[in-house]
Design a protein around this motif. Sequence first.
Motif, PDB file in Angstrom:
ATOM      1  N   TYR A 126      47.016  10.655  21.448  1.00  0.00           N
ATOM      2  CA  TYR A 126      46.469  11.689  22.323  1.00  0.00           C
ATOM      3  C   TYR A 126      47.021  13.082  21.982  1.00  0.00           C
ATOM      4  CZ  TYR A 126      45.445  14.400  26.513  1.00  0.00           C
ATOM      5  OH  TYR A 126      45.027  15.386  27.374  1.00  0.00           O
ATOM      6  N   THR A 173      43.073  18.515  23.733  1.00  0.00           N
ATOM      7  CA  THR A 173      43.649  17.954  24.960  1.00  0.00           C
ATOM      8  C   THR A 173      43.418  18.855  26.176  1.00  0.00           C
ATOM      9  OG1 THR A 173      45.813  18.876  24.389  1.00  0.00           O
ATOM     10  CG2 THR A 173      45.391  16.594  23.758  1.00  0.00           C
ATOM     11  N   PHE A 230      44.797  13.743  29.956  1.00  0.00           N
ATOM     12  CA  PHE A 230      45.213  12.412  29.522  1.00  0.00           C
ATOM     13  C   PHE A 230      44.647  11.309  30.401  1.00  0.00           C
ATOM     14  CE2 PHE A 230      48.155   8.787  29.680  1.00  0.00           C
ATOM     15  CZ  PHE A 230      47.890   8.293  28.421  1.00  0.00           C
ATOM     16  N   TYR A 280      41.091  10.661  29.408  1.00  0.00           N
ATOM     17  CA  TYR A 280      41.073  10.085  28.065  1.00  0.00           C
ATOM     18  C   TYR A 280      41.491   8.619  28.107  1.00  0.00           C
ATOM     19  CZ  TYR A 280      42.532   9.321  23.200  1.00  0.00           C
ATOM     20  OH  TYR A 280      42.694   8.811  21.929  1.00  0.00           O
TER      21      TYR A 280
END
Length: 197
Positions: free
Chosen positions: A155, A163, A168, A171
């Motif tokens: 990531y 990003t 996160f 994702y």
Amino acid sequence: MDQVFLEKVSALFIDNGAKTLTMDDIAREFGMSKKTLYQKYANKESLLEDVLTYQLELVIAKLNKLDEEVQNAIERMFCRDEHIENAVRSNNSLLIRQLIRYYPMIFTKHMRKFSEKFSDVMVNNVERGREQGYYRTNFDAKIYAKIFFQLIMSYHSSPMLDTSEYPFSEYKDEVMMMYMNAITTEKGKKYLEKYTQ
């Protein structure tokens, strides 16, 4: 050296970085001579390896404990796993950035070990899910586990992912659903529906 020592040294490396923290700093922090420290560890690299192994064993032990507590294979995959989330976040820490830059062989060795141990946990989940009829039998569980690990752990380091555009949590959820949809049977997909709404 004992567990308490490794725990404290781990915190020092996390706070200061792999390159920045010196053996002098560590000896001073523990009130020991450098000679005593060097009797236990020939160099900082061997100490770093022990610290990384210690941290990895903690994470894997917690993953295995959660596996014991949650019997349903699909439910286990959706348990909020703060240890993996912390591992992913730590991939962007000063410690990891300095490991990559100044100790690339140690970092690579650690990530391979992490991948192997994490894959073993995932393979156990697949075996349980197959017994429960939730997971397909016609795929290589070890390869799928490594793909999942690679996606989750990349990531912060992927040049192809912005990003700032994908937090996160979002994702991770998408990677999880991609993985779960790839491995589940029709019975598993029905059970999976409760996590897609």
